[in-house]
Design a protein around this motif. Sequence first.
Motif, PDB file in Angstrom:
ATOM      1  N   ARG A 370     -64.474  36.375  22.191  1.00  0.00           N
ATOM      2  CA  ARG A 370     -63.704  37.279  21.705  1.00  0.00           C
ATOM      3  C   ARG A 370     -62.432  37.099  20.731  1.00  0.00           C
ATOM      4  O   ARG A 370     -62.364  37.360  19.822  1.00  0.00           O
ATOM      5  CB  ARG A 370     -62.847  38.146  22.886  1.00  0.00           C
ATOM      6  CG  ARG A 370     -62.011  39.207  22.306  1.00  0.00           C
ATOM      7  CD  ARG A 370     -61.196  40.172  23.538  1.00  0.00           C
ATOM      8  NE  ARG A 370     -60.404  39.047  24.174  1.00  0.00           N
ATOM      9  CZ  ARG A 370     -59.742  39.681  25.283  1.00  0.00           C
ATOM     10  NH1 ARG A 370     -59.767  40.917  25.755  1.00  0.00           N
ATOM     11  NH2 ARG A 370     -59.029  38.645  25.997  1.00  0.00           N
ATOM     12  N   THR A 371     -62.106  35.594  21.289  1.00  0.00           N
ATOM     13  CA  THR A 371     -61.049  34.929  20.560  1.00  0.00           C
ATOM     14  C   THR A 371     -61.606  34.551  19.074  1.00  0.00           C
ATOM     15  O   THR A 371     -61.087  34.701  18.081  1.00  0.00           O
ATOM     16  CB  THR A 371     -60.539  33.980  21.372  1.00  0.00           C
ATOM     17  OG1 THR A 371     -59.898  34.313  22.642  1.00  0.00           O
ATOM     18  CG2 THR A 371     -59.411  32.912  20.546  1.00  0.00           C
ATOM     19  N   ALA A 372     -62.865  33.741  19.241  1.00  0.00           N
ATOM     20  CA  ALA A 372     -63.433  33.591  18.215  1.00  0.00           C
ATOM     21  C   ALA A 372     -63.771  34.408  17.099  1.00  0.00           C
ATOM     22  O   ALA A 372     -63.769  34.409  15.821  1.00  0.00           O
ATOM     23  CB  ALA A 372     -64.752  32.618  18.502  1.00  0.00           C
ATOM     24  N   SER A 373     -64.116  35.744  17.690  1.00  0.00           N
ATOM     25  CA  SER A 373     -64.430  36.735  16.609  1.00  0.00           C
ATOM     26  C   SER A 373     -63.160  37.375  16.074  1.00  0.00           C
ATOM     27  O   SER A 373     -63.406  37.769  14.923  1.00  0.00           O
ATOM     28  CB  SER A 373     -65.146  37.894  17.642  1.00  0.00           C
ATOM     29  OG  SER A 373     -66.229  37.418  18.386  1.00  0.00           O
ATOM     30  N   ALA A 374     -62.062  37.061  16.737  1.00  0.00           N
ATOM     31  CA  ALA A 374     -60.820  37.478  15.964  1.00  0.00           C
ATOM     32  C   ALA A 374     -60.067  36.710  15.088  1.00  0.00           C
ATOM     33  O   ALA A 374     -59.625  37.254  14.337  1.00  0.00           O
ATOM     34  CB  ALA A 374     -59.818  37.946  17.073  1.00  0.00           C
ATOM     35  N   SER A 375     -60.780  35.685  15.202  1.00  0.00           N
ATOM     36  CA  SER A 375     -60.110  34.482  14.124  1.00  0.00           C
ATOM     37  C   SER A 375     -61.247  34.851  13.014  1.00  0.00           C
ATOM     38  O   SER A 375     -62.495  35.098  12.799  1.00  0.00           O
ATOM     39  CB  SER A 375     -60.640  33.137  14.485  1.00  0.00           C
ATOM     40  OG  SER A 375     -59.884  32.832  15.628  1.00  0.00           O
ATOM     41  N   HIS A 376     -60.463  34.718  11.688  1.00  0.00           N
ATOM     42  CA  HIS A 376     -61.032  34.666  10.366  1.00  0.00           C
ATOM     43  C   HIS A 376     -60.623  33.633   9.514  1.00  0.00           C
ATOM     44  O   HIS A 376     -59.600  33.727   8.894  1.00  0.00           O
ATOM     45  CB  HIS A 376     -60.628  36.207   9.706  1.00  0.00           C
ATOM     46  CG  HIS A 376     -61.294  37.392  10.610  1.00  0.00           C
ATOM     47  ND1 HIS A 376     -62.332  37.924  10.634  1.00  0.00           N
ATOM     48  CD2 HIS A 376     -60.331  38.319  11.321  1.00  0.00           C
ATOM     49  CE1 HIS A 376     -62.393  38.947  11.264  1.00  0.00           C
ATOM     50  NE2 HIS A 376     -61.213  38.985  11.792  1.00  0.00           N
ATOM     51  N   PRO A 377     -61.148  32.456   9.577  1.00  0.00           N
ATOM     52  CA  PRO A 377     -60.766  31.338   8.746  1.00  0.00           C
ATOM     53  C   PRO A 377     -60.718  31.763   7.229  1.00  0.00           C
ATOM     54  O   PRO A 377     -61.501  32.573   6.865  1.00  0.00           O
ATOM     55  CB  PRO A 377     -61.661  30.333   9.207  1.00  0.00           C
ATOM     56  CG  PRO A 377     -62.100  30.576  10.515  1.00  0.00           C
ATOM     57  CD  PRO A 377     -62.175  32.281  10.465  1.00  0.00           C
ATOM     58  N   PRO A 378     -60.149  31.075   6.296  1.00  0.00           N
ATOM     59  CA  PRO A 378     -60.051  31.242   4.916  1.00  0.00           C
ATOM     60  C   PRO A 378     -61.465  30.823   4.433  1.00  0.00           C
ATOM     61  O   PRO A 378     -61.998  29.943   4.856  1.00  0.00           O
ATOM     62  CB  PRO A 378     -58.991  30.594   4.485  1.00  0.00           C
ATOM     63  CG  PRO A 378     -58.642  29.094   5.416  1.00  0.00           C
ATOM     64  CD  PRO A 378     -58.835  29.923   6.661  1.00  0.00           C
ATOM     65  N   ASP A 379     -61.643  31.184   3.242  1.00  0.00           N
ATOM     66  CA  ASP A 379     -63.035  30.760   2.613  1.00  0.00           C
ATOM     67  C   ASP A 379     -62.889  29.613   1.925  1.00  0.00           C
ATOM     68  O   ASP A 379     -61.832  28.961   1.784  1.00  0.00           O
ATOM     69  CB  ASP A 379     -63.526  31.949   1.548  1.00  0.00           C
ATOM     70  CG  ASP A 379     -63.699  33.128   1.999  1.00  0.00           C
ATOM     71  OD1 ASP A 379     -64.042  33.282   3.236  1.00  0.00           O
ATOM     72  OD2 ASP A 379     -63.571  34.159   1.461  1.00  0.00           O
ATOM     73  N   ASP A 380     -63.882  28.717   1.535  1.00  0.00           N
ATOM     74  CA  ASP A 380     -63.742  27.301   1.001  1.00  0.00           C
ATOM     75  C   ASP A 380     -63.013  27.451  -0.453  1.00  0.00           C
ATOM     76  O   ASP A 380     -62.748  26.292  -0.772  1.00  0.00           O
ATOM     77  CB  ASP A 380     -65.150  26.829   0.912  1.00  0.00           C
ATOM     78  CG  ASP A 380     -65.935  26.873   2.288  1.00  0.00           C
ATOM     79  OD1 ASP A 380     -65.009  26.723   3.198  1.00  0.00           O
ATOM     80  OD2 ASP A 380     -66.998  26.663   2.445  1.00  0.00           O
ATOM     81  N   ASP A 381     -62.834  28.508  -1.034  1.00  0.00           N
ATOM     82  CA  ASP A 381     -62.372  28.699  -2.146  1.00  0.00           C
ATOM     83  C   ASP A 381     -60.837  29.041  -2.295  1.00  0.00           C
ATOM     84  O   ASP A 381     -60.285  29.273  -3.302  1.00  0.00           O
ATOM     85  CB  ASP A 381     -63.015  29.448  -3.111  1.00  0.00           C
ATOM     86  CG  ASP A 381     -63.151  30.974  -2.778  1.00  0.00           C
ATOM     87  OD1 ASP A 381     -62.820  31.163  -1.720  1.00  0.00           O
ATOM     88  OD2 ASP A 381     -63.609  31.840  -3.513  1.00  0.00           O
ATOM     89  N   VAL A 382     -60.259  29.104  -1.101  1.00  0.00           N
ATOM     90  CA  VAL A 382     -58.807  29.507  -1.061  1.00  0.00           C
ATOM     91  C   VAL A 382     -57.989  28.600  -1.340  1.00  0.00           C
ATOM     92  O   VAL A 382     -58.232  27.207  -0.972  1.00  0.00           O
ATOM     93  CB  VAL A 382     -58.644  30.106   0.342  1.00  0.00           C
ATOM     94  CG1 VAL A 382     -57.272  30.406   0.516  1.00  0.00           C
ATOM     95  CG2 VAL A 382     -59.178  31.347   0.589  1.00  0.00           C
ATOM     96  N   ASN A 383     -56.966  28.449  -2.202  1.00  0.00           N
ATOM     97  CA  ASN A 383     -56.001  27.475  -2.623  1.00  0.00           C
ATOM     98  C   ASN A 383     -54.737  28.065  -3.146  1.00  0.00           C
ATOM     99  O   ASN A 383     -54.672  29.165  -3.470  1.00  0.00           O
ATOM    100  CB  ASN A 383     -56.655  26.443  -3.568  1.00  0.00           C
ATOM    101  CG  ASN A 383     -57.039  27.107  -4.946  1.00  0.00           C
ATOM    102  OD1 ASN A 383     -56.204  27.464  -5.678  1.00  0.00           O
ATOM    103  ND2 ASN A 383     -58.257  27.261  -4.994  1.00  0.00           N
TER     104      ASN A 383
END
Length: 632
Positions: A370-383
Amino acid sequence: MTSTLPIRTETGQRAQHMVICGDDGLAHRLAVELDGVCGEIVTVVLPSASDEHGARIAELHRDPDSPVELHVSARPDERTLKAAGIQRAAALALTYRDDQVNMTAALLARTINPSVRLVVRMFNRERGRHLERLLDRAAGLCDGPARDTSTTVLSDADTAVPELVAAAAVGHGHTLQVEGKVFRGVVRAAGAPSQATDLATLAVLSGAHQDDPASQDSAETPGDDGIQLLPDTRTAYHRQFTHGRLMLEEVTHQPAEPDNRARRLRPRGWLRARLAHLPWKVFLSHQLAAVYGALAAVVVGLSTATALFADEHPWWKNVYLPLLDIFTMGDPATDEPVPRRVLQLLAGFVGLAVLPMVVAATMNATDAFRTASASHPPDDDVNGHIVLVGLGMVGTRVLARLHATGHQIVAIERDIHARGATLARQLGVPLILEDATAPGVLELARVRQSRSLLVLTRDDGQNLDIVMAVRETNPQVRVVTRLYDDNFAATVQRTLRASYPDALTRSRSVSALAAPSFAAAMMGRHVLGVMPVERGSLLFTCVDVAGHAELEGRSVHEAFRENEWRVLAVGAAAGPLPDSSGGDSLTAPRPDRTDFDWRPAQPRVLRAGDRVVLATTRRGLDILMTGVPPRR
């Protein structure tokens, strides 16, 4: 028991008496702001003179140029307030950390002096609104001369947010907010050209360049004319080549392109994409594999024993019956042979030992999923984004403000139940539910590619650990961290700036961020904010032109008075003056829409129906409010 340090004779042009009652660093910071920046007479009531804050106030009292008094009392009762001079005070600030103490003292102070201006620190916003309306109504029912008897309720979080957002988004500089627009004081080095966003020259500084206009340690060169507040156009033009100057700049930001994670997902295939990104691998953890492996071994062993010693059933029942026994789901084997009954008892005891481990491991895996599902890391092109660490009360409001102004954000919070985690998911902001000090978390937030880092956790030590780690990873990133201890914050900032002179580091305590707003509220609702400039200060006010001979009937150019005041914006005088109850640092809450023109034509004549925003010195404000220049 109460005691007071000896009261000295008032000096200079200080005219208003301010009283501060508190029990932490905010009381000290507010006293410094009112005394050193605003030039007011201040009496501070503290529970003790022997602690750190009391010692600092006593040090101010011993300064012959600072008429600050220290009154020691355990609580702000009627006797204490009267001893502090509440009857003759123009304003009273109640900054205790206990809402109940502040409420009781505010009600008592309004009874003793109905005309006193009250500024109350409250953590419960709803209760604060009710208190504000009650005290304002009580003041309005009292007979007496018309005075500013406003009641302003502020909270630390509300006052800290604008400064934190401004520091992370546009760098250092005190901010001013009027009708949703944000402005800041920015330093231009000697010879640096003006920018399109510059509105007015607020001051010519004493040195060629200063990183912080509020600093008092600028090096003055021999023959230097020193700082000049609100200079005329000729002086500002000629000295811009040899001196730094403080400009009022309008803060603008281009909204981010609609390419974040939430918008890029198309309706078609959304569920498939969401399922593909779910962290199914948490169910393959070593802990879960070990527990279920042990359970499988027990079932195999019991099935083999059943087949050997009680083989009266088909082969599948030799597995099925032990499973029922382990989970206590089978019927008692009273009519079965003795080996079968023994094996059933043995399976029941094994189940008692194994089942808790199975349940615990399954729940841990589910919670991790559930915790990992709630996480939304940024995409690789975010800067070029802002990394925000900590989504507590302050962090949540910072997140909302940054998102509202179109900034790209990546949030880090270790508590899935934090109030800001839900908001981040609703806004579609990339969210990492991990401890920011854990290895790899900052890299996952792409801190190397970010332009700013905001660290707002409740732990000073953890904040410092994060800042030092990021400084090693990205020495050029703009870092802003909130620390609770004022001295610690100043030490951290000096050390980091000395270690990384080319990087912008801002370390601020909550009391330092809140003090300017409390000071502005104590000085009256017409004061929008106070901006320290070296050893002086500028005040921003919003007044109606009607009744002011220095403004009415004059053009914007003619209304300017060198070193006293300058007209920054002109609008229609509709609705009440803005007050400072909104809690923004160096701001007032948004008044009735006036549609200020922040670039008024110099020949424009100011009429009785106009309202203006002014930058003034303290002397200039006294002249505007009273019509009589104060004695130097």
